[in-house]
Design a protein around this motif. Structure first.
Motif, PDB file in Angstrom:
ATOM      1  N   LEU A 119       0.880  -1.169   0.000  1.00 30.53           N
ATOM      2  CA  LEU A 119       0.000   0.000   0.000  1.00 30.53           C
ATOM      3  C   LEU A 119       0.917   1.218   0.000  1.00 30.53           C
ATOM      4  N   GLY A 120       1.072   1.852  -1.156  1.00 37.16           N
ATOM      5  CA  GLY A 120       2.020   2.955  -1.304  1.00 37.16           C
ATOM      6  C   GLY A 120       1.415   4.292  -0.946  1.00 37.16           C
ATOM      7  N   GLY A 121       2.190   5.336  -1.183  1.00 34.99           N
ATOM      8  CA  GLY A 121       1.694   6.696  -0.978  1.00 34.99           C
ATOM      9  C   GLY A 121       0.764   7.071  -2.117  1.00 34.99           C
ATOM     10  N   ILE A 122      -0.298   7.807  -1.810  1.00 36.57           N
ATOM     11  CA  ILE A 122      -1.276   8.183  -2.836  1.00 36.57           C
ATOM     12  C   ILE A 122      -1.598   9.670  -2.735  1.00 36.57           C
ATOM     13  N   VAL A 123      -1.593  10.311  -3.890  1.00 37.68           N
ATOM     14  CA  VAL A 123      -1.990  11.712  -4.004  1.00 37.68           C
ATOM     15  C   VAL A 123      -3.259  11.746  -4.839  1.00 37.68           C
ATOM     16  N   THR A 124      -4.299  12.412  -4.333  1.00 32.55           N
ATOM     17  CA  THR A 124      -5.562  12.509  -5.072  1.00 32.55           C
ATOM     18  C   THR A 124      -5.973  13.960  -5.189  1.00 32.55           C
ATOM     19  N   LYS A 125      -6.223  14.395  -6.409  1.00 24.17           N
ATOM     20  CA  LYS A 125      -6.759  15.721  -6.697  1.00 24.17           C
ATOM     21  C   LYS A 125      -7.901  15.513  -7.694  1.00 24.17           C
ATOM     22  N   GLY A 126      -9.112  15.346  -7.188  1.00 27.76           N
ATOM     23  CA  GLY A 126     -10.255  15.081  -8.055  1.00 27.76           C
ATOM     24  C   GLY A 126     -10.083  13.755  -8.766  1.00 27.76           C
ATOM     25  N   ASN A 127     -10.090  13.784 -10.107  1.00 26.68           N
ATOM     26  CA  ASN A 127      -9.922  12.568 -10.906  1.00 26.68           C
ATOM     27  C   ASN A 127      -8.470  12.162 -11.105  1.00 26.68           C
ATOM     28  N   VAL A 128      -7.555  13.001 -10.675  1.00 29.44           N
ATOM     29  CA  VAL A 128      -6.132  12.696 -10.825  1.00 29.44           C
ATOM     30  C   VAL A 128      -5.646  11.981  -9.567  1.00 29.44           C
ATOM     31  N   LYS A 129      -5.040  10.830  -9.771  1.00 32.40           N
ATOM     32  CA  LYS A 129      -4.513  10.057  -8.648  1.00 32.40           C
ATOM     33  C   LYS A 129      -3.126   9.562  -9.027  1.00 32.40           C
ATOM     34  N   ILE A 130      -2.178   9.763  -8.121  1.00 36.61           N
ATOM     35  CA  ILE A 130      -0.804   9.325  -8.332  1.00 36.61           C
ATOM     36  C   ILE A 130      -0.449   8.368  -7.205  1.00 36.61           C
ATOM     37  N   ALA A 131       0.051   7.191  -7.567  1.00 40.64           N
ATOM     38  CA  ALA A 131       0.507   6.228  -6.567  1.00 40.64           C
ATOM     39  C   ALA A 131       2.029   6.237  -6.536  1.00 40.64           C
ATOM     40  N   ILE A 132       2.584   6.143  -5.333  1.00 45.03           N
ATOM     41  CA  ILE A 132       4.033   6.225  -5.137  1.00 45.03           C
ATOM     42  C   ILE A 132       4.508   4.962  -4.434  1.00 45.03           C
ATOM     43  N   SER A 133       5.538   4.354  -4.980  1.00 50.18           N
ATOM     44  CA  SER A 133       6.101   3.147  -4.375  1.00 50.18           C
ATOM     45  C   SER A 133       7.604   3.296  -4.218  1.00 50.18           C
ATOM     46  N   THR A 134       8.112   2.808  -3.099  1.00 53.00           N
ATOM     47  CA  THR A 134       9.557   2.713  -2.909  1.00 53.00           C
ATOM     48  C   THR A 134       9.969   1.243  -2.834  1.00 53.00           C
ATOM     49  N   ASN A 135       9.128   0.388  -3.422  1.00 53.80           N
ATOM     50  CA  ASN A 135       9.401  -1.048  -3.447  1.00 53.80           C
ATOM     51  C   ASN A 135       9.442  -1.635  -2.038  1.00 53.80           C
ATOM     52  N   GLY A 136       8.702  -1.014  -1.132  1.00 52.74           N
ATOM     53  CA  GLY A 136       8.658  -1.490   0.246  1.00 52.74           C
ATOM     54  C   GLY A 136       9.884  -1.121   1.066  1.00 52.74           C
ATOM     55  N   LYS A 137      10.792  -0.331   0.488  1.00 55.41           N
ATOM     56  CA  LYS A 137      12.060  -0.016   1.156  1.00 55.41           C
ATOM     57  C   LYS A 137      11.953   1.161   2.123  1.00 55.41           C
ATOM     58  N   SER A 138      11.133   2.170   1.784  1.00 56.94           N
ATOM     59  CA  SER A 138      11.113   3.371   2.619  1.00 56.94           C
ATOM     60  C   SER A 138       9.752   4.054   2.581  1.00 56.94           C
TER      61      SER A 138
END
Length: 194
Positions: A119-138
């Motif tokens: 479960l990575g970091g997620i940024v949501t602005k309306g219909n725009v969603k960005i998922a962020i992964s550090t491969n479980g490292k950080s």
């Protein structure tokens, strides 16, 4: 150099059945994270006891079911994904092993070797969603990147997405011509001076 080989997808959790095994602080964290992005997610939380805030979330979200019980393998029936986050490593491992036998994707909290997904970091602005992964490292790095993107992505980006969607509906021609025209319009996004 090691590379992140995770495949990002965006799941419609309101169409899927999720099981969370564990009702403590980590269970609360996992449930809160799911509901932040998918407030109508179908989730059953199974635990002998529930954190007070889990009960509050279940009251606010009718798609959440709380089952006061110890984990039983029959609870994996008709599931799509599973999260185990009890304070008993044997229970977590049992959940993982049983989930794998049923071809269910599974996440065992704080145990990367027993995770099919993170479960990575997620940024949501309306219909725009960005998922962020550090491969479980950080997870801390993912959190800082999330904060950065939340700050730099304009609040009105959703209006641009809506406008482009309406414009896209008016385009004539074959698929290739439509893609070319949309690329011309959105090309200015990458060349925008900050």
């Amino acid at each position: 150099m090691e590379q992140n080989e995770l495949y990002p997808i965006f799941l419609k959790l309101h169409n899927l059945n999720v099981l969370i095994v564990g009702g403590g602080n980590v269970g609360l964290e996992k449930l809160s994270f799911l509901l932040k992005s998918s407030p109508n997610a179908n989730v059953e939380v199974v635990a002998k006891e529930f954190h007070l805030e889990i009960k509050v979330l279940a009251e606010k979200h009718p798609s959440i079911t709380l089952t006061r019980s110890k984990f039983k393998k029959k609870m994996l029936k008709k599931r799509h994904m599973v999260i185990a986050c009890t304070d008993d490593l044997k229970v977590n491992k049992k959940v993982y092993d049983l989930a794998r036998k049923r071809y269910l994707i599974c996440n065992i909290a704080d145990t990367p070797d027993l995770c099919d997904y993170y479960l990575g970091g997620i940024v949501t602005k309306g219909n725009v969603k960005i998922a962020i992964s550090t491969n479980g490292k950080s997870p801390t790095t993912a959190k800082r990147l999330r904060e950065f993107f939340e700050e730099v992505i304009p609040e009105d980006i959703n209006q641009m997405v809506e406008n482009l969607n309406e414009y896209r509906k008016t385009l004539k021609g074959n698929f290739e011509e439509k893609v070319k025209r949309m690329n011309e319009i959105t090309d200015s996004l990458k060349n925008k001076e900050l």
